[in-house]
Design an enzyme around this catalytic site. Structure first.
Site, PDB file in Angstrom:
ATOM      1  N   MET A  77       1.003  -1.333   0.242  1.00  0.00           N
ATOM      2  CA  MET A  77       0.064   0.272   0.372  1.00  0.00           C
ATOM      3  C   MET A  77       0.759   1.255  -0.728  1.00  0.00           C
ATOM      4  O   MET A  77       1.969   1.011  -0.341  1.00  0.00           O
ATOM      5  CB  MET A  77      -1.359  -0.150   1.223  1.00  0.00           C
ATOM      6  CG  MET A  77      -2.008  -1.147   1.656  1.00  0.00           C
ATOM      7  SD  MET A  77      -2.902  -0.973  -0.403  1.00  0.00           S
ATOM      8  CE  MET A  77      -3.883  -0.152   0.102  1.00  0.00           C
ATOM      9  N   CYS A  78       0.315   2.249   0.122  1.00  0.00           N
ATOM     10  CA  CYS A  78       0.784   3.879  -0.031  1.00  0.00           C
ATOM     11  C   CYS A  78       0.463   4.325   1.031  1.00  0.00           C
ATOM     12  O   CYS A  78      -1.464   3.290   1.176  1.00  0.00           O
ATOM     13  CB  CYS A  78       1.711   4.012  -1.492  1.00  0.00           C
ATOM     14  SG  CYS A  78       2.156   3.229  -2.620  1.00  0.00           S
ATOM     15  N   ARG A  79       0.833   6.020   1.269  1.00  0.00           N
ATOM     16  CA  ARG A  79      -0.048   7.137   1.368  1.00  0.00           C
ATOM     17  C   ARG A  79       0.020   8.248   1.007  1.00  0.00           C
ATOM     18  O   ARG A  79       0.957   8.034   0.302  1.00  0.00           O
ATOM     19  CB  ARG A  79      -0.057   7.697   2.915  1.00  0.00           C
ATOM     20  CG  ARG A  79       0.699   6.003   3.987  1.00  0.00           C
ATOM     21  CD  ARG A  79      -0.873   6.098   4.498  1.00  0.00           C
ATOM     22  NE  ARG A  79      -2.104   4.838   3.712  1.00  0.00           N
ATOM     23  CZ  ARG A  79      -2.919   4.408   4.405  1.00  0.00           C
ATOM     24  NH1 ARG A  79      -3.919   4.693   5.692  1.00  0.00           N
ATOM     25  NH2 ARG A  79      -3.981   3.558   4.013  1.00  0.00           N
ATOM     26  N   VAL A 105       4.004   8.756  -0.229  1.00  0.00           N
ATOM     27  CA  VAL A 105       5.011   7.318  -0.317  1.00  0.00           C
ATOM     28  C   VAL A 105       4.689   6.619  -0.530  1.00  0.00           C
ATOM     29  O   VAL A 105       3.191   6.248  -0.394  1.00  0.00           O
ATOM     30  CB  VAL A 105       5.227   8.217   1.744  1.00  0.00           C
ATOM     31  CG1 VAL A 105       5.501   9.601   1.879  1.00  0.00           C
ATOM     32  CG2 VAL A 105       3.837   7.442   2.028  1.00  0.00           C
TER      33      VAL A 105
END
Length: 252
Positions: A1-3, A87
């Protein structure tokens, strides 16, 4: 995943938006609070912003956001009223490197993807990507995120509105990958479009400004949840949340 996170409103420095908040993207890269898949977002990061000529600029690195010695000086000396930050936790089978870090260029719109699409390389043979029946050679990177950015860009080039283009891409992929996680973020100089399809998404509005983010960057009280399988269309003045027009067993 990412943010990821997007902001529209009066110009602020990139540091104020992305680095200074108590639980901003730097902390989210190593200690996310709401991330359901993966633990550390250390496979790169990127910033995007609009300048006076209304063309976006980008700064992307393959290192963790906390490991770039130039970032703080850059972020404290750049201001914009339309900003994106992301990110990255790379998906299995996706390329590494700066070109694979969001935001991507989706036909002049800054694009980010928080999620994962399994067997994404097979998608051109299974659905109408708008890019032909094979992976196009012009992809920014070999990744599910870059492919989706190109799919959105192709629909924008055909004259579709950003919200319609993003929803159409989610619909096409969901038809053959119902378990995909597709939190998409598409940001122009005066609009934000984001989807929640598999992970957290929140927004905050007030005083002619709006934030849309994977999770709150400070106290939770002022942030509102975007419901699962919904899309948010936002400007600095207003925000509309509506269901994604997609019929699958998962979204039922």
């Amino acid at each position: 995943m990412c943010r990821h996170l997007a902001y529209l409103g009066p110009p602020r420095t990139l540091a104020e938006l992305l680095l200074d908040p108590q639980h901003g993207l730097v902390e989210q890269s190593f200690a996310p609070r709401r991330q359901e898949h993966g633990r550390v977002n250390a496979d790169g990061f990127g910033l995007g912003w609009w300048t006076g000529d209304r063309r976006p600029a980008r700064y992307r690195r393959a290192v963790p956001v906390w490991a770039d010695p130039n970032l703080e000086d850059l972020a404290r000396n750049l201001s914009s009223g339309a900003v994106v930050g992301a990110v990255r936790d790379a998906s299995t089978g996706s390329a590494l490197g700066e070109a694979a870090a969001a935001p991507f260029d989706a036909g002049g719109i800054l694009f980010s993807h928080n999620g994962s699409v399994e067997d994404w390389r097979d998608l051109p043979e299974q659905i109408d990507t708008g890019l032909g029946r094979s992976l196009p050679p012009g992809l920014e990177a070999l990744s599910d995120s870059a492919l989706m950015a190109a799919m959105v860009g192709a629909r924008l080039a055909d004259g579709r509105a950003v919200g319609d283009a993003v929803a159409a891409v989610v619909a096409r992929i969901a038809a053959v990958r119902p378990e995909a996680r597709m939190n998409l973020l598409a940001v122009g100089p005066d609009s934000i479009v984001a989807t929640r399809w598999g992970d957290s998404l929140v927004y905050r509005r007030g005083e002619g400004r709006v934030w849309v983010a994977s999770e709150p960057t400070d106290g939770d009280d002022d942030w509102r949840e975007v419901p699962q399988y919904h899309l948010i269309l936002a400007t600095a003045a207003e925000a509309e949340v509506r269901p994604l027009p997609i019929e699958t067993d998962r979204a039922a």
